[in-house]
Design a protein around this motif. Structure first.
Motif, short mmCIF file in Angstrom:
data_model
loop_
_atom_site.label_atom_id
_atom_site.label_comp_id
_atom_site.label_asym_id
_atom_site.label_seq_id
_atom_site.Cartn_x
_atom_site.Cartn_y
_atom_site.Cartn_z
N ASP A 1 1.17 -1.14 0.04
CA ASP A 1 0.21 0.38 0.27
C ASP A 1 0.88 1.42 0.11
OD1 ASP A 1 -2.53 -1.28 -0.01
OD2 ASP A 1 -2.53 -1.06 2.29
N LYS A 2 2.25 1.23 0.83
CA LYS A 2 2.85 2.32 1.26
C LYS A 2 3.43 3.01 -0.57
CE LYS A 2 4.29 1.66 5.61
NZ LYS A 2 5.81 1.36 6.41
N ILE A 3 3.43 1.44 -1.20
CA ILE A 3 4.54 1.44 -2.59
C ILE A 3 3.22 2.17 -3.72
CG2 ILE A 3 5.48 0.95 -4.50
CD1 ILE A 3 7.09 -1.27 -2.81
N GLY A 4 2.31 1.61 -3.54
CA GLY A 4 0.77 2.22 -4.28
C GLY A 4 0.73 3.39 -4.41
N ASP A 5 0.97 3.98 -2.96
CA ASP A 5 0.33 4.80 -3.06
C ASP A 5 1.65 6.41 -3.10
OD1 ASP A 5 -2.13 4.74 -0.79
OD2 ASP A 5 -1.24 4.63 0.67
N LYS A 6 2.73 5.94 -3.18
CA LYS A 6 3.73 7.02 -3.62
C LYS A 6 4.46 7.15 -5.31
CE LYS A 6 5.55 6.70 1.26
NZ LYS A 6 6.44 6.57 1.82
N THR A 7 3.75 6.10 -6.14
CA THR A 7 4.54 5.99 -7.06
C THR A 7 3.30 5.95 -8.33
OG1 THR A 7 5.91 4.48 -9.00
CG2 THR A 7 4.51 3.60 -7.54
N ASP A 8 3.98 6.89 -9.49
CA ASP A 8 2.43 6.88 -10.83
C ASP A 8 2.96 5.63 -11.66
OD1 ASP A 8 4.34 8.28 -11.13
OD2 ASP A 8 2.83 9.90 -11.81
N ASN A 9 4.25 5.05 -11.40
CA ASN A 9 4.87 4.47 -12.61
C ASN A 9 4.94 3.37 -13.44
OD1 ASN A 9 6.79 2.07 -13.20
ND2 ASN A 9 8.47 3.61 -13.47
N ALA A 10 4.52 3.14 -14.22
CA ALA A 10 3.34 1.79 -14.59
C ALA A 10 3.77 0.40 -14.61
CB ALA A 10 3.34 2.23 -15.61
N ASP A 11 5.97 0.49 -14.23
CA ASP A 11 6.17 -1.00 -13.62
C ASP A 11 6.09 -1.30 -12.75
OD1 ASP A 11 6.86 -1.47 -16.62
OD2 ASP A 11 8.85 -0.30 -17.01
N VAL A 12 6.46 -0.11 -11.93
CA VAL A 12 6.05 -0.48 -10.31
C VAL A 12 4.96 -1.26 -10.08
CG1 VAL A 12 5.99 0.69 -8.21
CG2 VAL A 12 8.11 0.83 -9.92
N ASN A 13 3.98 0.14 -10.06
CA ASN A 13 2.31 -0.86 -10.36
C ASN A 13 2.12 -1.99 -10.84
OD1 ASN A 13 1.39 2.36 -8.48
ND2 ASN A 13 0.94 3.03 -10.42
N LYS A 14 2.91 -2.27 -11.90
CA LYS A 14 2.31 -3.47 -12.57
C LYS A 14 3.06 -4.69 -11.04
CE LYS A 14 2.57 -7.10 -15.97
NZ LYS A 14 2.59 -8.32 -14.85
N ALA A 15 4.21 -4.34 -11.16
CA ALA A 15 5.09 -5.53 -10.02
C ALA A 15 4.41 -5.78 -8.37
CB ALA A 15 6.56 -5.04 -9.60
N VAL A 16 3.64 -4.65 -8.14
CA VAL A 16 2.73 -4.27 -6.37
C VAL A 16 1.24 -4.82 -6.93
CG1 VAL A 16 1.81 -2.79 -4.99
CG2 VAL A 16 3.45 -1.55 -6.28
N ASP A 17 1.12 -4.92 -8.30
CA ASP A 17 -0.34 -5.96 -8.06
C ASP A 17 0.40 -7.30 -7.71
OD1 ASP A 17 -2.21 -3.34 -8.68
OD2 ASP A 17 -1.78 -3.39 -10.67
N ASP A 18 0.92 -7.69 -9.45
CA ASP A 18 0.82 -8.86 -9.15
C ASP A 18 1.98 -9.89 -8.07
OD1 ASP A 18 1.82 -9.54 -11.70
OD2 ASP A 18 3.63 -8.56 -12.60
N LEU A 19 2.42 -8.76 -7.32
CA LEU A 19 2.49 -9.23 -5.39
C LEU A 19 1.73 -9.00 -5.06
CD1 LEU A 19 5.07 -10.25 -3.48
CD2 LEU A 19 5.35 -7.98 -2.83
N SER A 20 0.69 -8.18 -4.88
CA SER A 20 -0.66 -8.24 -4.46
C SER A 20 -1.80 -8.98 -3.77
CB SER A 20 -1.38 -7.21 -5.07
OG SER A 20 -2.48 -7.28 -3.83
N LYS A 21 -1.60 -10.47 -6.17
CA LYS A 21 -2.42 -11.22 -6.14
C LYS A 21 -2.07 -12.15 -6.03
CE LYS A 21 -4.38 -9.26 -10.32
NZ LYS A 21 -3.90 -9.08 -11.95
N ALA A 22 -0.39 -12.75 -5.70
CA ALA A 22 0.39 -13.70 -4.96
C ALA A 22 0.46 -13.28 -3.45
CB ALA A 22 1.80 -13.52 -5.51
N VAL A 23 0.09 -12.86 -2.67
CA VAL A 23 -0.49 -12.93 -0.97
C VAL A 23 -1.18 -13.13 -0.76
CG1 VAL A 23 -0.57 -10.85 0.89
CG2 VAL A 23 1.49 -10.95 -0.43
N ASP A 24 -2.45 -12.71 -2.08
CA ASP A 24 -3.87 -13.10 -1.69
C ASP A 24 -4.41 -14.06 -1.82
OD1 ASP A 24 -5.01 -10.29 -1.25
OD2 ASP A 24 -5.40 -9.91 -3.91
N ASN A 25 -3.74 -15.16 -2.87
CA ASN A 25 -3.69 -16.68 -3.18
C ASN A 25 -3.08 -17.03 -2.42
OD1 ASN A 25 -4.77 -16.05 -5.92
ND2 ASN A 25 -3.26 -16.39 -6.87
N VAL A 26 -2.03 -17.07 -1.44
CA VAL A 26 -1.54 -17.53 -0.14
C VAL A 26 -2.45 -17.67 0.68
CG1 VAL A 26 0.47 -17.33 1.27
CG2 VAL A 26 1.06 -17.23 -0.74
#
Length: 135
Positions: free
Chosen positions: A81-106
């Motif tokens: 959430d901290k990273i997502g709130d502080k960046t508008d970089n598309a690559d960072v946001n995609k990496a954050v989304d991917d990690l968030s999905k992986a966490v949700d799956n676990v």
């Protein structure tokens, strides 16, 4: 576990090196906000790397204390959430989304009774986030 530990150490070394380089060039940069955001991203990615290591240990010790896994997942989500709130970089946001999905799956796997879920997608996504933050 030894490979994960080496990977975590390498990630932290890469993060520390990048932070040092960014710090040295910050005075020369004209976009201080961009530099600050990059540093925030790197620092948070390093924190997430530590949280992922904690998650690995929590999963290994799930029989002793199943709440550790949930606490580790909460910690990773908070940092995302901290990273997502502080960046508008598309690559960072995609990496954050991917990690968030992986966490949700676990989290879903644990809720469904899996005491030893596969967390390799989490470690892979965290590595990708570190890579994106440091490039």
């Amino acid at each position: 576990m030894a490979a994960a530990s080496r990977r975590s150490r390498r990630s932290r070394i890469a993060v520390a090196t990048t932070v040092a380089v960014i710090g040295l060039t910050a005075g020369l940069a004209t976009g201080c906000d961009a530099v600050d955001k990059a540093i925030d991203c790197v620092q948070t990615a390093d924190t997430i790397a530590d949280s992922v290591t904690g998650l690995q240990q929590a999963v290994e010790n799930a029989a002793n204390d199943p709440t550790q896994t949930d606490q580790s997942l909460n910690s990773i989500e908070k940092d995302l959430d901290k990273i997502g709130d502080k960046t508008d970089n598309a690559d960072v946001n995609k990496a954050v989304d991917d990690l968030s999905k992986a966490v949700d799956n676990v989290r879903t796997a644990v809720k469904n009774g899996d005491n030893t879920p596969d967390i390799s997608p989490v470690t892979d996504a965290a590595g990708e986030l570190t890579k994106v933050c440091t490039s």
